[in-house]
Every structure is written in structure tokens, then in C-alpha cells.
Write a protein that holds these residues in place. Structure first.
Motif, PDB file in Angstrom:
ATOM      1  N   ALA A  60      38.771  41.879  37.052  1.00  0.00           N
ATOM      2  CA  ALA A  60      37.444  42.524  36.454  1.00  0.00           C
ATOM      3  C   ALA A  60      37.353  44.009  35.076  1.00  0.00           C
ATOM      4  N   GLU A  63      36.367  47.695  47.031  1.00  0.00           N
ATOM      5  CA  GLU A  63      36.698  46.586  47.614  1.00  0.00           C
ATOM      6  C   GLU A  63      37.849  46.261  48.233  1.00  0.00           C
ATOM      7  N   LEU A  64      38.919  46.289  46.787  1.00  0.00           N
ATOM      8  CA  LEU A  64      39.880  45.854  47.717  1.00  0.00           C
ATOM      9  C   LEU A  64      41.169  46.791  48.627  1.00  0.00           C
ATOM     10  N   LEU A  75      32.634  47.567  36.753  1.00  0.00           N
ATOM     11  CA  LEU A  75      32.893  46.176  37.518  1.00  0.00           C
ATOM     12  C   LEU A  75      34.751  46.767  38.271  1.00  0.00           C
ATOM     13  N   ASP A 105      42.362  40.535  43.704  1.00  0.00           N
ATOM     14  CA  ASP A 105      41.894  40.220  42.349  1.00  0.00           C
ATOM     15  C   ASP A 105      41.412  41.182  41.371  1.00  0.00           C
ATOM     16  N   LEU A 106      42.400  42.323  40.995  1.00  0.00           N
ATOM     17  CA  LEU A 106      41.846  42.884  40.603  1.00  0.00           C
ATOM     18  C   LEU A 106      41.279  43.323  38.903  1.00  0.00           C
ATOM     19  N   ARG A 108      35.463  46.161  42.135  1.00  0.00           N
ATOM     20  CA  ARG A 108      36.624  45.502  42.717  1.00  0.00           C
ATOM     21  C   ARG A 108      37.627  46.675  42.998  1.00  0.00           C
TER      22      ARG A 108
END
Length: 346
Positions: A301, A316-317, A309, A297-298, A313
Motif C-alpha cells: 500500500a 487494518e493489520l 492508503l 501485506d503492508l 492498511r
């Protein structure tokens, strides 16, 4: 079968034997299709042509008040029915062979019928078909949102239910055996049902305005989506290890998109960041399923008033994807400088 139906059946068989002995493979009835004693489907329902000339047997006519349709259903269409790509599974599942040109034709038909039952017993197959019917229902719902005529919207709502009903039938390993007697009897027989599925169907029939029908169709689809999701196989990845070298190549290509997204987030350019985030989200959704990476899930955010955010995100992905590649021992082609690349690729 009534005496009149028997006479009509014999007429059709004699016509095949005398005029189309080499051109028609089968004459088929569909059991249980008669309504109010009209005999429909009893003397015959369709025939399977063996040649193009065999299609000439086709005709429609009325006897008394009952319409009759002696129509061709090709071998190819029978196969599509077995694969649940033709909606009238009843024409295969409840078929009764009245005439066969040969034992081989009869055996071929029975093998196709068995394929239908085998497919209905395959959880991966029926899940796929359920999703296909859900997609059709959602397309119809989208059309409903731009239609204002009550009769049109009511018809669309009816077909939204029909395609969702077909999805539910598939996941119950079943098909609509008695479609001409309504849906509620079938719904009552199935153990697995979306929440309030029968209730919503009754609400469609009772609705009197466009807005009501739209709201109920939305509830039907939402309930069906949750139900279908419960039947998702543990892994839809084909047998064998997915190609992580391909995933590395995908990441090497998409690395520029991540860079652009980081840049636009830093610049607080919501417009440009949103476009790149949508493109990246679409790509991530594809690889998430293929490589069993979970939900990537991008866009959850994204905030037009602040992109910090979203950038976090995305980072992180990216790490998730890189980790998945490297854990499989695949090396990402990464070079610090052009000179390093040239030295390695000359």
C-alpha cells in the motif's frame, strides 16, 4: 566389475586389514559411477575412518588414464549426507559396502542410509531443504547481476540450475543418482517439475551472452519458486498451540512503531514512513507464519506521493493482530494513564 577393478579392490581391502584393522570401519564403492568403462567407483570410492589414524589410508593416484581417489568420508559426513546437507547423496544412496570392520559398523551405516530415504519421504523435511537450495540459487543470481565476464556468469548460471535441480529432486523424493550423465535424463523421470524447467536448462547451455544468461537464470528461479510454493505444508507451525502471550508482548513493544507510522503518514513524510513501514513489514512477515495469520501485506500500500492508503492498511493489520490475540483469551496490557499503570503494578 573388470578384472583390474577387482585387483584394485582387493589391494585396498588387504591394506586395511594389514595396516589399519582398527582404524577403518568401512570400504565403500558407489555403484553406477563408471563412465565409458573407466571403472571409476567400482573398486572403491571412499572409506569411513574409525580413528584419526585411519585418515592416513587416503591417497590419489592414476592408473593408465584413470584417476583414483581413495578418500575418507567420516561418520559425521555420512550423517550430513543423510540430512541432505552434503550434496553427494549418491555416495550414500547407491553405496555398496566392500569391507566392514564389524557387523556393528555395517548396521550403523545402513541405519544412516535408511535415514536418507526416510528424510526424502518426509514432505516437511524436503520442503525445508528445497527452500534452502532456492536461497543458495538466489544468492548466486544476485552475484550474477554484478558480474560481466561471460565465463563467470555462465558458471554461476550452471550452479543456479544445479541448486534448483536439487530443490526439485527433493520435492520428488529423489536425489541426483546419475549426475555424471547430465540432468535431462533425471528431469524426464520426475512427475513434478517447474514450468519449462528442462527448456530453461537447455537455454542456459545455448546462451552466448551475459544478458541472456541473466534472463534465463531469472526465469529458472521464478519458475522454481512457484513450483516450490505448491509443496508448502499446510502448517509449518510446530506441534502445539503457539504462544499468544508472546504475541501480545510483541504487539505491546511494536505499538510505538505503529504510532510513528501513523504520525509520519499524517505528516506526509514519505522518507520516515517508508523506514518504519519496512521495519514493521519485516516483523509482520515473521509472526504471519508463526501464528498462521495469512499474508500481512503492508508495503503493497506504500505510495511515495500519498500515504493515506498505507496508514489505512497499517490500521487494518493492527486490528488483525489484536483480534488474533484477544480471540485466544490473552489480555493485552493496555493502560489509559501512567497512574493506572502504577496502581496496577505496585
Amino acid at each position: 566389475m573388470t578384472a583390474q577393478s577387482k585387483k584394485l579392490m582387493q589391494w585396498a581391502i588387504n591394506k586395511i586389514k594389514t595396516e589399519y584393522p582398527d582404524d577403518v570401519a568401512l570400504l565403500v564403492a558407489v555403484e553406477g559411477a563408471s563412465v565409458n568403462g573407466d571403472g571409476h567407483g567400482e573398486p572403491f570410492d571412499y572409506f569411513v575412518p574409525a580413528t584419526d589414524r585411519g585418515n592416513q589410508l587416503s591417497q590419489t593416484f592414476i592408473i593408465g588414464d584413470v584417476g583414483n581417489d581413495l578418500y575418507p568420508r567420516s561418520w559425521e559426513r555420512c550423517e550430513r549426507t543423510a540430512n541432505l546437507d552434503d550434496p553427494a547423496a549418491i555416495c550414500l544412496g547407491k553405496a555398496k559396502i566392500l569391507y566392514a570392520r564389524s557387523k556393528e559398523d555395517e548396521e550403523r551405516f545402513e541405519a544412516i542410509r535408511q535415514k536418507l530415504f526416510d528424510n526424502l519421504a518426509d514432505p516437511v523435511f524436503v520442503y525445508k531443504k528445497a527452500l534452502e537450495n532456492l536461497d543458495v540459487a538466489m544468492d548466486m543470481y544476485r552475484t550474477m547481476m554484478f558480474e560481466e565476464r561471460l565465463w563467470k556468469v555462465r558458471c554461476l548460471a550452471g550452479f543456479v540450475h544445479h541448486f534448483l535441480f536439487t530443490s526439485v529432486a527433493c520435492l520428488n523424493g529423489d536425489y541426483w543418482k546419475d549426475w555424471h550423465f547430465g540432468a535431462l535424463a533425471a528431469i524426464a523421470q520426475w512427475e513434478g517439475l517447474p514450468e519449462r524447467f528442462g527448456e530453461y536448462y537447455c537455454a542456459v547451455m545455448e546462451a552466448s551472452t551475459v544478458s541472456e544468461l541473466r534472463n534465463i537464470a531469472h526465469l529458472l528461479i521464478a519458475s522454481a519458486r512457484q513450483f516450490i510454493a505448491r509443496y508448502k505444508p499446510e502448517s509449518t507451525v510446530p506441534a502445539g498451540e503457539p504462544d499468544y502471550r508472546w504475541l501480545a508482548a510483541w504487539y505491546q513493544e511494536l505499538r510505538t512503531t505503529w504510532n510513528r507510522l501513523y504520525y509520519f503518514c499524517e505528516q506526509q513524510n514519505s522518507d520516515a514512513a517508508f523506514i518504519d513501514a519496512c521495519n514493521l513489514q519485516n516483523e509482520l512477515s515473521i509472526i504471519a507464519d508463526e501464528f498462521a495469520l495469512g499474508e500481512l501485506d503492508l508495503l503493497g500500500a506504500f505510495d511515495v506521493h500519498g500515504l493515506r492508503l498505507l496508514s489505512a492498511r497499517a490500521c487494518e493489520l493492527e486490528k488483525t493482530v489484536v483480534r488474533a490475540i484477544e480471540e485466544k483469551g490473552v489480555k493485552i496490557k493496555r493502560y489509559a494513564t501512567t497512574e493506572e499503570f502504577l496502581a496496577a503494578n505496585l
